[in-house]
Design an enzyme around this catalytic site. Structure first.
Site, mmCIF file in Angstrom:
data_model
loop_
_atom_site.group_PDB
_atom_site.id
_atom_site.type_symbol
_atom_site.label_atom_id
_atom_site.label_comp_id
_atom_site.label_asym_id
_atom_site.label_seq_id
_atom_site.Cartn_x
_atom_site.Cartn_y
_atom_site.Cartn_z
ATOM 1 C CG PHE A 65 -5.283 6.654 10.870
ATOM 2 C CD1 PHE A 65 -4.941 6.318 12.164
ATOM 3 C CD2 PHE A 65 -4.920 7.903 10.386
ATOM 4 C CE1 PHE A 65 -4.236 7.199 12.971
ATOM 5 C CE2 PHE A 65 -4.211 8.793 11.175
ATOM 6 C CZ PHE A 65 -3.876 8.440 12.471
ATOM 7 C CE LYS A 113 13.337 -12.065 -11.336
ATOM 8 N NZ LYS A 113 14.464 -11.515 -12.063
ATOM 9 C CE LYS A 119 -11.590 -1.662 9.756
ATOM 10 N NZ LYS A 119 -10.367 -2.189 9.168
ATOM 11 C CG ASP A 153 -7.692 -4.321 2.970
ATOM 12 O OD1 ASP A 153 -7.590 -4.442 4.204
ATOM 13 O OD2 ASP A 153 -8.052 -3.270 2.417
ATOM 14 C CG ASN A 212 -2.056 -0.845 1.177
ATOM 15 O OD1 ASN A 212 -2.423 -1.310 0.104
ATOM 16 N ND2 ASN A 212 -2.690 -1.074 2.304
ATOM 17 C CE LYS A 221 -12.734 1.780 5.754
ATOM 18 N NZ LYS A 221 -11.712 2.468 4.963
HETATM 19 N N1 CTP Z 1 -6.756 -2.147 9.229
HETATM 20 C C1 CTP Z 1 -6.488 -3.317 9.903
HETATM 21 N N2 CTP Z 1 -6.339 -4.477 9.196
HETATM 22 C C2 CTP Z 1 -6.507 -4.506 7.864
HETATM 23 C C3 CTP Z 1 -6.807 -3.311 7.183
HETATM 24 C C4 CTP Z 1 -6.931 -2.150 7.882
HETATM 25 O O1 CTP Z 1 -6.380 -3.290 11.123
HETATM 26 N N3 CTP Z 1 -6.350 -5.644 7.216
HETATM 27 C C5 CTP Z 1 -6.901 -0.906 10.006
HETATM 28 C C6 CTP Z 1 -6.034 0.227 9.526
HETATM 29 O O2 CTP Z 1 -4.802 0.283 10.223
HETATM 30 C C7 CTP Z 1 -6.879 1.445 9.831
HETATM 31 C C8 CTP Z 1 -8.300 0.943 9.694
HETATM 32 O O3 CTP Z 1 -8.218 -0.466 9.838
HETATM 33 O O4 CTP Z 1 -6.701 1.917 11.143
HETATM 34 C C9 CTP Z 1 -8.957 1.266 8.375
HETATM 35 O O5 CTP Z 1 -8.125 0.886 7.309
HETATM 36 P P1 CTP Z 1 -8.567 1.073 5.790
HETATM 37 O O6 CTP Z 1 -7.526 0.464 4.900
HETATM 38 O O7 CTP Z 1 -8.972 2.496 5.552
HETATM 39 O O8 CTP Z 1 -9.893 0.254 5.772
HETATM 40 P P2 CTP Z 1 -10.270 -1.215 5.460
HETATM 41 O O9 CTP Z 1 -10.922 -1.766 6.676
HETATM 42 O O10 CTP Z 1 -9.147 -1.984 4.893
HETATM 43 O O11 CTP Z 1 -11.432 -1.000 4.384
HETATM 44 P P3 CTP Z 1 -11.345 -0.677 2.812
HETATM 45 O O12 CTP Z 1 -9.953 -1.013 2.364
HETATM 46 O O13 CTP Z 1 -12.388 -1.531 2.244
HETATM 47 O O14 CTP Z 1 -11.667 0.798 2.677
#
Ligand code: CTP
Length: 393
Positions: A316, A281, A334, A271, A203, A330
């Site tokens: 975040f 490789k 969460k 994700d 990311n 979220k």
């Molecule tokens: N987060 C997490 N674990 C993941 C993805 C995200 O704990 N696998 C946490 C991030 O650190 C952040 C929050 O969840 O504090 C939101 O992350 P974000 O990437 O914006 O959201 P997602 O839940 O991944 O949703 P989406 O990608 O569908 O927007």
């Protein structure tokens, strides 16, 4: 009450250091001064001795020193805080390179804690890339630079380089530590999910926001642990556990969770990860290539089941559209106390930038807009709000 060691190097700002010593004395601290020979040309040791009621140390081999002590070692051991004010370009260069050619720099070398350095010099000397490089080096060693002010200088030049005002230095030195005893766990940066030994998916995230939060919490007295994905920013002076993948980050968070009061998840966790890792490789045989991906664990969702009543979780949300709706969803899913949302469609803030503008959404339904500010200011806002929630629990 603390032992303050004040290192004075040779610049006209020396006269301001007398005020700093006076302020520390009035606050009941014990103050000792080490001066360079050049500093003595601006202000006499007697002036400092009269204010601090202690000997002002200058030469390494001065007559009258107690033979039972080795000044530079004893002074370094005595000090709770060691402040270099003013710090000339020359003294900063010596600190950056470990040069110990006078009592002041010889005392700096055995000092094991963080120095507070208040640079003072002409605007062009300050702007010189060598001075800037030295300042960066010194900061990377974990020392704190007290930013010089901008304005008129003794040499009639205008610009940045004036030593910070003694009252401001005093405030930094004696600032309250509202987070003393509070345990803060911060995650920062991206995670990287390997496809083969040379490729990975990741990311976009510099880790600057998470690092700023960790630094600020630590400045405010918290016990801070930072779990960082692969980042190239400077994390010196922080207690860091480095991880690569989301799974590793989850494990590191889990290991520390029971011992955490506030968790601030600033990391941009991937994700998805490649369904299969190739030990070899992958060669480019075909025109097209598909990499099947599989879901990574959601760290916050996974650990929310283990959340203790007293703990505060901050997440975040980096959103390109429908910022508020997505952030609120979220916050709920969460089980967060606070979510910090930023609009990533804006190029002037976020990601690699030093500035950010965020919206804070709280579990009690209230919200707050930060306005555009430096990431360290955003960090302070987030920590203060998270701490308010913690105290209220
Ligand atoms: N987060 C997490 N674990 C993941 C993805 C995200 O704990 N696998 C946490 C991030 O650190 C952040 C929050 O969840 O504090 C939101 O992350 P974000 O990437 O914006 O959201 P997602 O839940 O991944 O949703 P989406 O990608 O569908 O927007």
């Amino acid at each position: 009450m603390s032992n303050y060691l004040i290192g004075v190097s040779g610049g006209i700002a020396c006269y301001k250091t007398l005020t700093l010593c006076r302020l520390l004395m009035k606050a009941g601290h014990d103050v000792r001064v080490v001066m360079t020979e050049n500093a003595c040309k601006f202000v006499t040791p007697l002036a400092f001795e009269t204010i601090t009621r202690n000997r002002a140390y200058v030469g390494e081999f001065d007559a009258g020193l107690d033979p039972a002590t080795i000044e530079h070692i004893d002074l370094a051991g005595w000090a709770d805080e060691f402040v270099i004010a003013p710090a000339t370009a020359n003294t900063i260069a010596k600190i950056a390179h470990g040069i110990a050619d006078n009592l002041l720099t010889s005392t700096i070398l055995p000092y094991k804690k963080r120095l507070l350095i208040a640079p003072a010099m002409n605007v062009d000397m300050y702007a010189n890339p060598i001075t800037q490089e030295n300042l960066k080096k010194v900061e990377a060693m974990g020392h704190m630079i007290i930013d010089p002010g901008t304005g008129e200088m003794a040499c009639d030049a205008e610009g940045k380089g004036r030593m910070a005002e003694p009252e401001d230095i005093f405030q930094i030195l004696t600032a309250e530590m509202p987070l003393k005893g509070v345990k803060v766990l911060v995650t920062a940066g991206p995670t990287a999910e390997p496809i083969d030994p040379v490729r990975y998916i990741t990311n976009r995230s510099s880790g600057k926001m998470g690092a700023a939060i960790a630094r600020k919490a630590s400045e405010m007295g918290a016990e801070v642990k930072l779990i960082a994905g692969p980042v190239s920013i400077n994390l010196n002076g922080l207690n860091v556990t480095s991880v690569t993948t989301a799974e590793e980050m989850l494990n590191a968070v889990r290991e520390n969770l029971a011992d955490t009061d506030m968790l601030i998840m600033a990391a941009a966790v991937a994700d998805y990860k490649p369904a299969q890792y190739s030990e070899k490789k992958i060669k480019k045989n075909n025109e097209e290539m598909n990499v099947p991906l599989t879901r990574n664990p959601d760290i916050l969702k996974t650990i929310s089941a283990e959340k203790l009543e007293k703990q505060v979780f901050v997440g975040f949300a980096a959103e390109s559209n429908d910022v508020k709706e997505n952030a609120l969803a979220k916050l709920q899913s969460k089980k967060l106390d606070l979510i910090v949302a930023n609009d990533i469609s804006r190029g002037d803030i976020g990601f690699e930038s030093d500035e950010n503008e965020v919206s804070l959404y709280f579990a009690d339904g209230t919200n707050l807009e930060s306005g555009k500010m430096h990431k360290s200011e955003v960090a302070k806002l987030i920590i203060n709000r998270a701490f308010d929630i913690f105290r209220g629990k």
